[in-house]
Every structure is written in C-alpha cells, then in structure tokens.
Design a protein around this motif. Sequence first.
Motif, short mmCIF file in Angstrom:
data_model
loop_
_atom_site.label_atom_id
_atom_site.label_comp_id
_atom_site.label_asym_id
_atom_site.label_seq_id
_atom_site.Cartn_x
_atom_site.Cartn_y
_atom_site.Cartn_z
N VAL A 15 -41.65 -32.37 -3.72
CA VAL A 15 -42.10 -31.99 -5.06
C VAL A 15 -41.73 -30.53 -5.33
O VAL A 15 -41.16 -30.19 -6.37
N VAL A 16 -42.04 -29.67 -4.38
CA VAL A 16 -41.73 -28.25 -4.52
C VAL A 16 -40.21 -28.05 -4.68
O VAL A 16 -39.77 -27.29 -5.55
N ASN A 17 -39.44 -28.76 -3.88
CA ASN A 17 -37.98 -28.64 -3.96
C ASN A 17 -37.45 -29.07 -5.32
O ASN A 17 -36.53 -28.44 -5.85
N MET A 18 -38.00 -30.13 -5.89
CA MET A 18 -37.55 -30.57 -7.22
C MET A 18 -37.82 -29.49 -8.26
O MET A 18 -37.01 -29.28 -9.17
N VAL A 19 -38.96 -28.82 -8.14
CA VAL A 19 -39.30 -27.76 -9.10
C VAL A 19 -38.31 -26.61 -8.99
O VAL A 19 -37.77 -26.15 -9.99
N PHE A 20 -38.06 -26.16 -7.77
CA PHE A 20 -37.22 -24.98 -7.60
C PHE A 20 -35.72 -25.29 -7.60
O PHE A 20 -34.94 -24.52 -8.16
N ASP A 21 -35.32 -26.41 -7.04
CA ASP A 21 -33.90 -26.73 -6.97
C ASP A 21 -33.37 -27.35 -8.27
O ASP A 21 -32.24 -27.10 -8.65
N ASN A 22 -34.19 -28.16 -8.92
CA ASN A 22 -33.74 -28.88 -10.12
C ASN A 22 -34.33 -28.31 -11.40
O ASN A 22 -34.10 -28.85 -12.48
N ASN A 23 -35.16 -27.27 -11.27
CA ASN A 23 -35.82 -26.66 -12.43
C ASN A 23 -36.71 -27.66 -13.17
O ASN A 23 -36.79 -27.64 -14.40
N TYR A 24 -37.35 -28.56 -12.42
CA TYR A 24 -38.30 -29.51 -13.01
C TYR A 24 -39.65 -28.83 -13.19
O TYR A 24 -39.99 -27.92 -12.43
N SER A 25 -40.42 -29.32 -14.13
CA SER A 25 -41.82 -28.90 -14.20
C SER A 25 -42.56 -29.60 -13.07
O SER A 25 -42.12 -30.66 -12.58
N PRO A 26 -43.70 -29.05 -12.62
CA PRO A 26 -44.48 -29.75 -11.60
C PRO A 26 -44.85 -31.18 -12.03
O PRO A 26 -44.85 -32.10 -11.22
N VAL A 27 -45.12 -31.37 -13.32
CA VAL A 27 -45.48 -32.70 -13.82
C VAL A 27 -44.32 -33.68 -13.61
O VAL A 27 -44.51 -34.78 -13.11
N GLN A 28 -43.12 -33.26 -13.97
CA GLN A 28 -41.95 -34.13 -13.79
C GLN A 28 -41.67 -34.38 -12.32
O GLN A 28 -41.38 -35.51 -11.91
N ALA A 29 -41.77 -33.34 -11.51
CA ALA A 29 -41.50 -33.49 -10.08
C ALA A 29 -42.47 -34.49 -9.44
O ALA A 29 -42.06 -35.36 -8.67
N TRP A 30 -43.76 -34.37 -9.76
CA TRP A 30 -44.74 -35.31 -9.21
C TRP A 30 -44.45 -36.73 -9.68
O TRP A 30 -44.52 -37.68 -8.90
N ARG A 31 -44.13 -36.90 -10.97
CA ARG A 31 -43.86 -38.25 -11.49
C ARG A 31 -42.69 -38.87 -10.76
O ARG A 31 -42.75 -40.03 -10.33
N GLU A 32 -41.63 -38.11 -10.58
CA GLU A 32 -40.46 -38.66 -9.89
C GLU A 32 -40.75 -38.91 -8.42
O GLU A 32 -40.31 -39.91 -7.86
N TYR A 33 -41.49 -38.02 -7.79
CA TYR A 33 -41.87 -38.20 -6.38
C TYR A 33 -42.66 -39.50 -6.21
O TYR A 33 -42.48 -40.23 -5.24
N LEU A 34 -43.53 -39.79 -7.18
CA LEU A 34 -44.36 -41.00 -7.13
C LEU A 34 -43.61 -42.23 -7.64
O LEU A 34 -44.18 -43.32 -7.70
N LYS A 35 -42.36 -42.04 -8.01
CA LYS A 35 -41.49 -43.13 -8.47
C LYS A 35 -42.06 -43.87 -9.68
O LYS A 35 -42.05 -45.09 -9.75
N LEU A 36 -42.55 -43.07 -10.63
CA LEU A 36 -43.07 -43.61 -11.88
C LEU A 36 -42.13 -43.24 -13.02
O LEU A 36 -41.51 -42.17 -12.99
N SER A 37 -42.05 -44.09 -14.01
CA SER A 37 -41.25 -43.77 -15.20
C SER A 37 -42.12 -43.01 -16.19
O SER A 37 -43.35 -43.04 -16.12
N GLN A 38 -41.46 -42.36 -17.13
CA GLN A 38 -42.21 -41.69 -18.20
C GLN A 38 -43.04 -42.70 -18.99
O GLN A 38 -44.17 -42.41 -19.37
N VAL A 39 -42.49 -43.88 -19.20
CA VAL A 39 -43.21 -44.92 -19.95
C VAL A 39 -44.49 -45.32 -19.21
O VAL A 39 -45.55 -45.46 -19.83
#
Length: 82
Positions: A15-39
Amino acid sequence: MNKTINIETDVPSEVVNMVFDNNYSPVQAWREYLKLSQVEVANKIGISQSAYSQYEKSQKLRKVTRIKITEALQIKLEQLDF
C-alpha cells in the motif's frame, strides 16, 4: 525473516509503495491492494462510481467521508494516515 503484517493495525508495504511509487492516494492504494473495484466500494458507500473516483483523487476528504470509506474497505481510519 518475514515480518508478519497485522492488517488490523498496520499498513502493508504494498500500500505504501503504491502511494509513493505510483502517486496514488492512500484510498486508491488500499482499494487496489484489497482487489476491489471503484464500483464495488462506491456501492458499499451508496454513491456513484464517478463520485467515488473524485474521492480517490482528493487530497482533503471530510472526516465523515473518510469514515465511510474505511468502513467500506474494512480498515481503520488510522490506516489511511501515513
């Protein structure tokens, strides 16, 4: 030696790596880590996918919104603050 992550209180390095490496927000990083879609998350909160997408892009979310998101993601509010 692998460190065990306590998903109840810790923030996984992925999650931390997605925030810093991909410039994701913590919310987006957690969602992707948990393998959930925005929908999926938007439906849990009771809003549209496009509205949820704006939450992920926002730098400043209201506390009530952050609480709704953490409940939908089943994480603690403190896990968004890093």
